[in-house]
Design a protein around this motif. Structure first.
Motif, mmCIF file in Angstrom:
data_model
loop_
_atom_site.group_PDB
_atom_site.id
_atom_site.type_symbol
_atom_site.label_atom_id
_atom_site.label_comp_id
_atom_site.label_asym_id
_atom_site.label_seq_id
_atom_site.Cartn_x
_atom_site.Cartn_y
_atom_site.Cartn_z
ATOM 1 N N PRO A 75 -35.401 26.952 -52.871
ATOM 2 C CA PRO A 75 -35.278 28.021 -53.882
ATOM 3 C C PRO A 75 -35.173 27.493 -55.312
ATOM 4 O O PRO A 75 -35.444 28.220 -56.261
ATOM 5 C CB PRO A 75 -33.988 28.739 -53.474
ATOM 6 N N ASN A 76 -34.778 26.218 -55.456
ATOM 7 C CA ASN A 76 -34.656 25.630 -56.790
ATOM 8 C C ASN A 76 -35.953 24.981 -57.264
ATOM 9 O O ASN A 76 -36.000 24.361 -58.330
ATOM 10 C CB ASN A 76 -33.537 24.583 -56.806
ATOM 11 N N ILE B 34 -40.654 19.401 -58.013
ATOM 12 C CA ILE B 34 -41.528 20.029 -59.001
ATOM 13 C C ILE B 34 -42.929 19.980 -58.405
ATOM 14 O O ILE B 34 -43.520 18.904 -58.267
ATOM 15 C CB ILE B 34 -41.490 19.270 -60.344
ATOM 16 N N PHE B 35 -43.427 21.131 -58.001
ATOM 17 C CA PHE B 35 -44.756 21.198 -57.383
ATOM 18 C C PHE B 35 -45.804 21.488 -58.459
ATOM 19 O O PHE B 35 -45.649 22.435 -59.242
ATOM 20 C CB PHE B 35 -44.798 22.285 -56.308
ATOM 21 N N GLU C 16 -31.199 27.742 -44.637
ATOM 22 C CA GLU C 16 -30.152 27.046 -45.380
ATOM 23 C C GLU C 16 -30.762 26.436 -46.630
ATOM 24 O O GLU C 16 -31.817 25.792 -46.581
ATOM 25 C CB GLU C 16 -29.549 25.942 -44.504
ATOM 26 N N LYS C 17 -30.121 26.629 -47.775
ATOM 27 C CA LYS C 17 -30.670 26.128 -49.026
ATOM 28 C C LYS C 17 -30.620 24.605 -49.074
ATOM 29 O O LYS C 17 -29.615 23.996 -48.726
ATOM 30 C CB LYS C 17 -29.902 26.717 -50.216
ATOM 31 N N ASN D 80 -45.021 30.684 -51.027
ATOM 32 C CA ASN D 80 -43.935 31.453 -50.399
ATOM 33 C C ASN D 80 -43.083 30.558 -49.504
ATOM 34 O O ASN D 80 -41.846 30.658 -49.484
ATOM 35 C CB ASN D 80 -44.492 32.646 -49.617
ATOM 36 N N PHE D 81 -43.715 29.652 -48.772
ATOM 37 C CA PHE D 81 -42.957 28.710 -47.938
ATOM 38 C C PHE D 81 -42.134 27.761 -48.810
ATOM 39 O O PHE D 81 -40.978 27.468 -48.504
ATOM 40 C CB PHE D 81 -43.912 27.880 -47.061
ATOM 41 N N ILE D 82 -42.757 27.280 -49.872
ATOM 42 C CA ILE D 82 -42.067 26.334 -50.765
ATOM 43 C C ILE D 82 -40.785 26.951 -51.310
ATOM 44 O O ILE D 82 -39.718 26.324 -51.309
ATOM 45 C CB ILE D 82 -43.008 25.910 -51.917
#
Length: 611
Positions: free
Chosen positions: A477-478, A387-388, A379-380, A470-472
């Motif tokens: 997704p944003n 911001i990573f 779920e999004k 990839n997990f992040i």
């Protein structure tokens, strides 16, 4: 027993039953000194010492009691309890099993054996002895307490909470139960409830430094640094021994993070010049060297040398000592500077027992896990806009976070290790499920909800999050991801020349660092190809050469409106708790990536890896 002695003995027992333990200890100690062969008095004094948590003294007295009369009453039980507390589990097990042989229906023996096996992490045997205890007395209050501890250590937090709530019904003033309930609520991110139980524990023992320090660390961890600081500043002088040192350590670190350098200096000096040598003494010396210049003839360094020469300290603390020595020599003696750095990293390598193959294996698993991760849809997230900021340590992540969090819509959250800590389990087990992934995502969201001060965006600048991109993106997704590129040798020498924490095991060997850097580069190329629209590569050198141009491009990538405050990051007053906290508060300066060249002749490996 002589009537006069018996009368004094009865007074001591009366005090003991009234919880006037210190008065009971005074009388019993005097009685033992005059009647050393009376087993009952020795045994009683041993019991008092257990209650006062003076375990070494208890063992000495009870062993003596055992020589006067073997297996008197519950001497074996008390010795088992004392040895358990001192982590001598072999002796503890021996005495507790002797107690069971002599008293097969003694419930306390089963309960303490259950507790012992928790310490040994044998939770099944712990449950076995707890079941035996329940057969004797199913409503004994200690059963619920030990059951709660067993479940807590297995990280079964909800079940542990249920057991502790039953325990507290029977023992409403049990400080250990109340404290563990606070810990469980903290683990479940129920911070309001955790705070309530921490304060209940402190109210029961207001001068107990342990519970107060744990409460302050909890506040500090969830972003209430000022509240933690004010609480400890008000109370630390009431603590004693090692807990007073612990409070001074926390106060010094919070003050440094808030750039309160005078206060941080004061608390560092109180810690370092204390008569008690805390296990983190050299770590605090290193922290002090970051805010004040240390000289070889200063009182602080003389004290440190005395500790180094005469106290038993581990290799990590020895590494800190030589990092400080390197800092002292850095300006005027390049040879001694380099010699000290080499010694510091040598001790750190002995402490960690690191082998690059561990990290090589992890990188392989990352690629393997990525194929599994592609199967799942989550779920999004609508709760956070992260911001990573990623890259190698010492690449400039703290500076970049300081710049971005100068924007009024951004909260600078610092380094959040939650994703790393949680995802490590996936790499160990390679056991993914949508449910497990949702739990990790929800934990991260919940943690941020307590921190981000109602701002739309937050930064997370834990550099090694590059491992989990990839997990992040699966979780958020944003998410915007900024990867900091910096000259390889500049990064490697910067890491090698200071202590940066234990998350990067390879930090104490230049060749290992080179291998790690190359693996990082390869992985970032893989991510960039897979997620081209999510990742922004920022050159540290270009940032320092053309700050205004690069900062504007950076802010645009983050989806933020332009704000001039981002050009004045040195005015950002937020808390910084990473090794670069002082550099990040300075104006941007050029050529820092060239420093390594001054020492290249001392380190042939630096020239080798350049090629």
């Amino acid at each position: 027993m002589d009537p006069k002695i018996n009368n004094q003995f009865n007074i001591a027992k009366k005090y003991f039953n009234e919880s006037k333990i210190t008065q009971a200890e005074e009388i019993a100690t005097e009685l033992v000194s005059k009647n050393s062969k009376v087993v009952e008095i020795n045994y009683f004094l041993g019991l008092i010492k257990i209650r006062l948590k003076k375990y070494h003294e208890a063992i000495e007295i009870l062993e003596k009691s055992n020589k006067i009369k073997k297996n008197f009453e519950h001497t074996n039980l008390l010795l088992g309890i004392a040895y358990t507390q001192l982590k001598n589990f072999v002796k503890a097990l021996n005495f507790l099993k002797k107690e069971l042989q002599n008293y097969p229906n003694k419930i306390d023996a089963y309960i303490n054996l259950s507790n012992l096996y928790i310490e040994l992490k044998d939770f099944k045997l712990s449950e076995y002895y707890l079941t035996k205890a329940k057969e004797i007395d199913p409503i004994h209050p200690m059963i619920y307490e030990i059951e709660g501890l067993n479940l807590l250590r297995q990280q079964k937090y909800s079940a542990a909470l249920s057991s502790y709530e039953l325990a507290i019904q029977h023992k409403p003033k049990s400080i250990e139960v109340i404290f563990n309930i606070a810990k469980i609520h903290e683990k479940l991110f129920k911070y309001s409830e955790a705070k309530t139980y921490y304060l209940r524990a402190i109210n029961l023992a207001p001068n107990n430094g342990f519970y107060s320090n744990e409460y302050a660390n909890f506040l500090n961890k969830i972003g209430y640094e000022k509240e933690a600081y004010d609480f400890l500043e008000k109370n630390w002088q009431d603590f004693s021994g090692i807990e007073k040192c612990r409070a001074l350590e926390t106060l010094a670190k919070i003050a440094s993070g808030q750039n309160l350098l005078e206060a941080s200096t004061k608390f560092h000096e109180l810690f370092l010049l204390n008569n008690i040598v805390h296990p983190n003494f050299m770590a605090m010396l290193y922290g002090y060297s970051e805010i004040r210049e240390i000289h070889l003839d200063s009182d602080i360094f003389k004290r440190a040398k005395q500790v180094f020469d005469h106290e038993k300290i581990d290799n990590k603390q020895k590494a800190y000592y030589f990092f400080v020595l390197a800092d002292i020599y850095k300006k005027n003696d390049a040879e001694k500077y380099v010699e000290s750095l080499v010694k510091a990293n040598s001790f750190l390598k002995k402490y960690r027992k690191y082998n690059f193959e561990e990290d090589a294996s992890k990188f392989k698993k990352i690629y393997a896990v990525d194929n599994l991760l592609n199967q799942y849809e989550l779920e999004k997230s609508k709760k956070v806009n992260p911001i990573f900021i990623v890259g190698m340590p010492r690449s400039g992540t703290t500076l970049v976070e300081q710049i971005i969090s100068s924007h009024p819509e951004v909260y600078g959250a610092g380094e959040i290790h939650l994703l790393s800590d949680e995802l490590e389990n996936f790499f160990k087990k390679v056991d993914l499920s949508p449910e497990a992934l949702e739990r990790v995502k929800n934990k991260y969201e919940h943690l941020l909800s307590t921190k981000k001060e109602n701002k739309r965006y937050h930064t997370d600048k834990y550099p090694l999050n590059f491992l989990y991109i990839n997990f992040i993106i699966k979780f958020f997704p944003n998410a915007k991801i900024i990867n900091i590129d910096r000259d390889k040798n500049a990064i490697i020498f910067s890491i090698f020349s200071r202590y940066i924490g234990d998350k990067l095991g390879c930090s104490c060997d230049i060749k290992d660092l080179n291998h790690y850097y190359l693996a990082y580069q390869k992985l970032m190329l893989f991510w960039k190809k897979k997620y081209p629209n999510h990742i922004y590569n920022l050159s540290y050198e270009q940032l320092t050469e053309n700050p205004e141009i690069e900062i504007k491009k950076l802010i645009e990538f983050c989806g933020l409106d332009w704000n001039k405050s981002c050009l004045n990051h040195e005015n950002n007053k937020r808390v910084i708790n990473t090794p670069s906290k002082f550099q990040a508060r300075q104006k941007i300066y050029k050529n820092s990536s060239l420093v390594w060249k001054k020492y290249a002749d001392f380190f042939p490996a630096l020239n080798e890896i350049s090629n």
